[in-house]
Scaffold this motif. Structure first.
Motif, PDB file in Angstrom:
ATOM      1  N   GLN A  41       0.836  -1.190   0.000  1.00 56.55           N
ATOM      2  CA  GLN A  41       0.000   0.000   0.000  1.00 56.55           C
ATOM      3  C   GLN A  41       0.876   1.247   0.000  1.00 56.55           C
ATOM      4  N   GLU A  42       0.565   2.183  -0.885  1.00 56.05           N
ATOM      5  CA  GLU A  42       1.269   3.459  -0.914  1.00 56.05           C
ATOM      6  C   GLU A  42       0.440   4.468  -0.134  1.00 56.05           C
ATOM      7  N   ILE A  43       1.089   5.161   0.803  1.00 57.97           N
ATOM      8  CA  ILE A  43       0.423   6.174   1.616  1.00 57.97           C
ATOM      9  C   ILE A  43       1.028   7.509   1.230  1.00 57.97           C
ATOM     10  N   LYS A  44       0.189   8.422   0.760  1.00 56.85           N
ATOM     11  CA  LYS A  44       0.678   9.710   0.292  1.00 56.85           C
ATOM     12  C   LYS A  44       0.041  10.830   1.101  1.00 56.85           C
ATOM     13  N   LEU A  45       0.894  11.744   1.574  1.00 57.14           N
ATOM     14  CA  LEU A  45       0.453  12.917   2.321  1.00 57.14           C
ATOM     15  C   LEU A  45       0.390  14.114   1.384  1.00 57.14           C
ATOM     16  N   PHE A  46      -0.716  14.833   1.445  1.00 56.32           N
ATOM     17  CA  PHE A  46      -0.871  16.092   0.731  1.00 56.32           C
ATOM     18  C   PHE A  46      -0.950  17.197   1.774  1.00 56.32           C
TER      19      PHE A  46
END
Length: 121
Positions: free
Chosen positions: A68-73
């Protein structure tokens, strides 16, 4: 300006809040020994976490597991340095993450790949 309108539109999607912790050296008052502790350097910053399941799987202890890729914006004004621990609350769930990638910084926002920290105290 168009850039300000784009940034305002993206910031409306921020449904989470984050606190950033960095390692600092502090002297223990009782022992007089300098210890490295995590200290909050920024609190209650708006952000958004996005999750993407990548079809590639990795073998771990003989079993295959989806990645799973977790991306913060977040705002491009936020400085997330190497070693920063992020505690993020979004949709009623609070999790602890660490930065695992170099940020992609744009005029309107930045995107940072995170990894979940299983045990942090």
């Amino acid at each position: 300006m168009v850039a300000d309108m784009v940034r305002a539109a993206i910031e409306k999607t921020y449904t989470g809040r984050m606190t950033l912790y960095e390692s600092v050296n502090k002297q223990n008052e009782d022992t007089k020994i300098t210890e490295q502790i995590k200290e909050a350097v920024a609190e209650n910053l708006p952000c958004r976490i996005s999750y993407k399941t990548i079809s590639t799987v990795s073998e771990q202890d003989g079993a295959y597991k989806a990645v799973q890729e977790i991306k913060l914006f977040c705002s491009p004004d936020v400085n997330v340095t190497e070693g920063t621990t992020l505690v993020i609350t979004q949709n009623g769930a609070t999790n602890t993450y660490e930065k695992s990638g170099k940020p992609a910084v744009y005029g309107s926002h930045q995107e940072i790949i995170l990894s979940l920290v299983e045990d942090w105290s």
